[in-house]
Write an enzyme that holds these catalytic residues in place. Sequence first.
Site, PDB file in Angstrom:
ATOM      1  N   GLU A  46      33.550  49.499  33.089  1.00 19.33           N
ATOM      2  CA  GLU A  46      33.287  50.630  32.195  1.00 19.33           C
ATOM      3  C   GLU A  46      31.989  50.506  31.399  1.00 19.33           C
ATOM      4  O   GLU A  46      31.206  51.472  31.359  1.00 19.33           O
ATOM      5  CB  GLU A  46      34.461  50.845  31.223  1.00 19.33           C
ATOM      6  CG  GLU A  46      35.791  51.150  31.886  1.00 19.33           C
ATOM      7  CD  GLU A  46      36.613  49.905  32.180  1.00 19.33           C
ATOM      8  OE1 GLU A  46      36.020  48.880  32.577  1.00 19.33           O
ATOM      9  OE2 GLU A  46      37.838  49.939  32.011  1.00 19.33           O
ATOM     10  N   ARG A  57      31.345  33.555  58.348  1.00 17.21           N
ATOM     11  CA  ARG A  57      30.088  33.322  59.054  1.00 17.21           C
ATOM     12  C   ARG A  57      29.269  34.605  59.224  1.00 17.21           C
ATOM     13  O   ARG A  57      28.480  34.730  60.142  1.00 17.21           O
ATOM     14  CB  ARG A  57      30.370  32.661  60.414  1.00 17.21           C
ATOM     15  CG  ARG A  57      30.808  31.204  60.245  1.00 17.21           C
ATOM     16  CD  ARG A  57      31.024  30.516  61.550  1.00 17.21           C
ATOM     17  NE  ARG A  57      32.126  31.078  62.282  1.00 17.21           N
ATOM     18  CZ  ARG A  57      33.414  30.755  62.079  1.00 17.21           C
ATOM     19  NH1 ARG A  57      33.729  29.886  61.136  1.00 17.21           N
ATOM     20  NH2 ARG A  57      34.373  31.308  62.798  1.00 17.21           N
ATOM     21  N   GLY A 108      49.549  29.027  62.797  1.00 17.73           N
ATOM     22  CA  GLY A 108      49.923  29.667  64.035  1.00 17.73           C
ATOM     23  C   GLY A 108      51.291  30.329  63.933  1.00 17.73           C
ATOM     24  O   GLY A 108      51.715  30.734  62.850  1.00 17.73           O
ATOM     25  N   ALA A 109      51.995  30.378  65.067  1.00 14.30           N
ATOM     26  CA  ALA A 109      53.244  31.123  65.141  1.00 14.30           C
ATOM     27  C   ALA A 109      54.308  30.571  64.183  1.00 14.30           C
ATOM     28  O   ALA A 109      55.034  31.336  63.542  1.00 14.30           O
ATOM     29  CB  ALA A 109      53.778  31.093  66.574  1.00 14.30           C
ATOM     30  N   LYS A 157      55.958  32.722  61.201  1.00 13.10           N
ATOM     31  CA  LYS A 157      57.412  32.913  61.185  1.00 13.10           C
ATOM     32  C   LYS A 157      57.997  32.472  59.839  1.00 13.10           C
ATOM     33  O   LYS A 157      58.856  33.138  59.270  1.00 13.10           O
ATOM     34  CB  LYS A 157      58.033  32.079  62.325  1.00 13.10           C
ATOM     35  CG  LYS A 157      59.230  32.767  62.960  1.00 13.10           C
ATOM     36  CD  LYS A 157      59.894  31.856  63.951  1.00 13.10           C
ATOM     37  CE  LYS A 157      59.585  32.264  65.379  1.00 13.10           C
ATOM     38  NZ  LYS A 157      59.997  31.315  66.375  1.00 13.10           N
TER      39      LYS A 157
HETATM   40  C1  AOF Z   1      38.668  46.582  32.526  1.00 13.37           C
HETATM   41  N1  AOF Z   1      37.641  46.764  33.370  1.00 13.37           N
HETATM   42  O1  AOF Z   1      36.394  46.118  35.102  1.00 13.37           O
HETATM   43  C2  AOF Z   1      38.268  44.826  34.601  1.00 13.37           C
HETATM   44  C3  AOF Z   1      39.371  44.678  33.708  1.00 13.37           C
HETATM   45  O2  AOF Z   1      38.817  37.522  31.033  1.00 13.37           O
HETATM   46  P1  AOF Z   1      38.431  38.906  30.636  1.00 13.37           P
HETATM   47  O3  AOF Z   1      38.108  39.074  29.193  1.00 13.37           O
HETATM   48  O4  AOF Z   1      37.346  39.464  31.535  1.00 13.37           O
HETATM   49  O5  AOF Z   1      39.725  39.836  30.876  1.00 13.37           O
HETATM   50  C4  AOF Z   1      40.368  39.864  32.111  1.00 13.37           C
HETATM   51  C5  AOF Z   1      41.319  41.030  32.122  1.00 13.37           C
HETATM   52  O6  AOF Z   1      40.589  42.242  31.989  1.00 13.37           O
HETATM   53  C6  AOF Z   1      42.103  41.188  33.412  1.00 13.37           C
HETATM   54  O7  AOF Z   1      43.281  40.422  33.438  1.00 13.37           O
HETATM   55  C7  AOF Z   1      42.426  42.667  33.351  1.00 13.37           C
HETATM   56  O8  AOF Z   1      43.454  42.902  32.434  1.00 13.37           O
HETATM   57  C8  AOF Z   1      41.148  43.263  32.778  1.00 13.37           C
HETATM   58  N2  AOF Z   1      40.217  43.638  33.849  1.00 13.37           N
HETATM   59  N3  AOF Z   1      39.542  45.585  32.729  1.00 13.37           N
HETATM   60  O9  AOF Z   1      38.794  47.329  31.535  1.00 13.37           O
HETATM   61  C9  AOF Z   1      37.381  45.937  34.385  1.00 13.37           C
HETATM   62  N4  AOF Z   1      38.037  43.949  35.594  1.00 13.37           N
HETATM   63 ZN    ZN Z   2      37.465  45.817  30.042  1.00 11.69          ZN
END
Ligand code: AOF
Ligand code: ZN
Length: 365
Positions: free
Chosen positions: A56, A211, A302-303, A307
């Site tokens: 934001e 890669r 693998g499998a 599983k």
């Molecule tokens: C937002 N906008 O782009 C993201 C958010 O360690 P901090 O302070 O960066 O906080 C991490 C927390 O911020 C994460 O767990 C989630 O709640 C929020 N992420 N929030 O407004 C963002 N990446």
């Molecule tokens: Zn934020």
Amino acid sequence: MRVEADDRRFMAAAIRLGRSHLGQTATNPSVGCVVVKDGEIIGEGVTAIGGRPHAEPQALAMAGARAKGATVYVTLEPCSHYGKTPPCANALVAAGVARVVVAVTDPDPRVSGRGLAILADAGIEVVTGVLHTDAARGLSAYLTRHVCKRAQVILKLAISADGMIGKKGEGQVAITGPIARTQVQLLRAETDAILVGIGTATADNPELTVRLKGMEHRSPLRIVLDRRLELPLSSTLASTADRVRTACACCNPTDFRCDAAFSAREMALKDQAVEVIKVADLSDLLARLATLGVSSVLVEGGATVAKAFLEADLVDRLHLYQGAVEIGRDGLASPLGRANIPSTFRHVRHARFGADQFDEYERDR
Ligand code: AOF
Ligand code: ZN
């Protein structure tokens, strides 16, 4: 009606932006944000590589003074806490935006509705849930870590036309073409960890890195499910552990409490920079990984390992590639094919890459 259509269109733009940094913002989710005024995008932001700044403030900075009276579209609820950056909700209030449209509310206990409340209390119109399903898909690893308290599991299977995933004695054989293989490389780059069993690690001696040109630095943590700590020190994984983070995950280590040879192998692996993670079972492993900041694990083989994750109902997403080659009598049978996907999985995507078919499924939880 018009507003609804525009809301979806601009939220779709925010979701695309958010996806662009998937796998590069751990442990933060990769959030997308657009600022719209008079039907035009005047600011955009995505959580920066490394996790900060958040989306934001970057979008608001791009919009500048024009953000006043604008509508903001953001894939995750704006944060309300003073963490490593100040709250995004406060920044939106300070910028004087008129309306905020959110796709998914934030399960982080520091936020969880408080971001929306800050906006509403300031007289901003708040709309939630727009394109919720699409946005939640991009945020799914983060949401799983917070809601289920464990890392998300993506199981990738490449199956031959006759239902095999490899050949006895040879292990891996080329089943899919170059486009499908590139898509798997991209998936690795978007994931926090890749996991294989000790059988695959010894038979194929894989590198398990990204890669793709320019994306090599995005190689995730490599994990070998290795109950007895048998990963050879000379294997590619062990011998490159000083460059690409590598771990052996050992389920039920109490079995080896008094085993001197086991302890010696553990010391030798650690000496070579291989981490050893001791856990009770797969579910415990995923919970431990979440505490280590790993939100998603790509299970590649693998499998037996596939599983085990399926039987424990720990698979959240399934990526199925079906190639045109036939493996025949010496084939290793896939635990799953397009014809017998458990009914608990929902089909979400189909694509064709040349002769290969790709299908993606999500576990309904
Ligand atoms: C937002 N906008 O782009 C993201 C958010 O360690 P901090 O302070 O960066 O906080 C991490 C927390 O911020 C994460 O767990 C989630 O709640 C929020 N992420 N929030 O407004 C963002 N990446
Ligand atoms: Zn934020």
